[in-house]
Enzyme design. Sequence first.
Site, short mmCIF file in Angstrom:
data_model
loop_
_atom_site.label_atom_id
_atom_site.label_comp_id
_atom_site.label_asym_id
_atom_site.label_seq_id
_atom_site.Cartn_x
_atom_site.Cartn_y
_atom_site.Cartn_z
N GLU A 120 32.89 49.35 49.67
CA GLU A 120 32.55 47.93 49.71
C GLU A 120 33.75 47.09 50.13
O GLU A 120 34.82 47.63 50.40
CB GLU A 120 31.97 47.45 48.37
CG GLU A 120 32.93 47.53 47.20
CD GLU A 120 32.38 46.85 45.95
OE1 GLU A 120 31.74 45.80 46.07
OE2 GLU A 120 32.63 47.36 44.85
N LYS A 160 32.17 45.48 36.35
CA LYS A 160 32.82 44.26 36.86
C LYS A 160 34.03 43.94 35.98
O LYS A 160 33.98 43.04 35.14
CB LYS A 160 31.82 43.11 36.91
CG LYS A 160 32.19 42.04 37.93
CD LYS A 160 31.06 41.06 38.14
CE LYS A 160 31.46 39.96 39.11
NZ LYS A 160 31.48 40.42 40.50
C1 LIG Z 1 30.87 40.61 41.69
C2 LIG Z 1 31.13 41.65 42.70
C3 LIG Z 1 30.32 41.80 43.85
C4 LIG Z 1 29.19 40.87 44.19
O1 LIG Z 1 28.18 40.87 43.22
P1 LIG Z 1 27.14 39.70 43.15
O2 LIG Z 1 26.34 40.00 41.94
O3 LIG Z 1 26.33 39.75 44.38
O4 LIG Z 1 27.92 38.44 43.05
C5 LIG Z 1 30.61 42.85 44.71
N1 LIG Z 1 31.64 43.70 44.49
C6 LIG Z 1 32.44 43.56 43.42
C7 LIG Z 1 33.54 44.53 43.23
C8 LIG Z 1 32.20 42.54 42.49
O5 LIG Z 1 33.01 42.43 41.42
#
Ligand SMILES: *Cc1c(COP(=O)(O)O)cnc(C)c1O
Length: 338
Positions: free
Chosen positions: A219, A183
């Site tokens: 995604e 992340k």
């Molecule tokens: C944070 C994030 C998500 C969603 O994650 P959650 O833990 O469900 O909030 C999905 N994709 C990306 C690229 C992210 O940074």
Amino acid sequence: MENINWKEFGFGYTKTDYNVRCQFRDGKWGQLEISSSDQINVHIAATGLHYGQQAFEGMKAFRGPDGKVRIFRLDENGKRLQNSCNGIMMAKMSLELFEEAILKAVKLNARWIPPYESGASLYIRPVLFGNGAQVGVNPASEYTFAVFVMPVGPYFKEGFKPTDYVVYREYDRAAPQGTGTFKVGGNYAASLQAGTRAHNEGYSAVLFLDAKEKKYIDECGPANFFGIKDNTYVTPKSESILPSITNKSLCQIAEDLGMAVERRRVAVEELADFKEAGACGTAAVISPIRKIVDADHQKEYVYGDEAGKVSLKLYETLRGIQYGTIEDKHNWNTIVEL
Ligand SMILES: *Cc1c(COP(=O)(O)O)cnc(C)c1O
């Protein structure tokens, strides 16, 4: 805090009373510090600024009808931040220190936690970055961790309404074996051109394909993808997507509801087989998808103007667990002792 219209808070930025910080120096994390300033000191040669040594998290605290405040999957967010730190060679925090910092930030801003009836919640944003001077390309030796919180209104002001998504083949968000599973802000910077174009063309988000073959679903920028067919919850497995904690929770809920769960590669053409599709993440839990436009291949995958029954059930169950109205049988919530 009377007369606050909690529904009005968006995802922009709202200053609350305090934030919590911590510095990593001389090989160790220091004491947690409390600040009421929303400015932070960054070294002019910080690696977070120059070389993208930066990671963040996002989670929420909810006030239930019983008055209790619950943080959803705090430990999972802590573990994911550790994984992001490993991924881009930053100093990581212990889960204990991470959780202490988050709890402190929530408690210090208790008056900003929206009441249950508002449908709003308290968003929690931890960030960790290289803040040591290092001009040669190497990991920093000093890091800053900070966490702030802010109230956010209900995501669906006009109800749980599906929106449109688009597939573009000329942009990639993250490479296989790159940083897609961490992340980190760099992945977001890489998605901005595609995301902005999608918004300008009337879509709510881009559905990214795998960067190598452009055959499989990855995604939706800041949210994972899922499709529903034959009582099965299907979600992509990929080396370049972020493991969403919402998705992981929905997989468990689907299983608890007697559905099958498949985490595997999902070819673009399979979009035609799904009865329902959605994006999932902390911000909205589920954003139902009305249609996905694949202009390059002159295809449209249509799921309808109303959210599907399964998506709605999954959404309501997860929200119920977060607000404490449905039993938290997997112990996902951390109750905040105010
Ligand atoms: C944070 C994030 C998500 C969603 O994650 P959650 O833990 O469900 O909030 C999905 N994709 C990306 C690229 C992210 O940074």
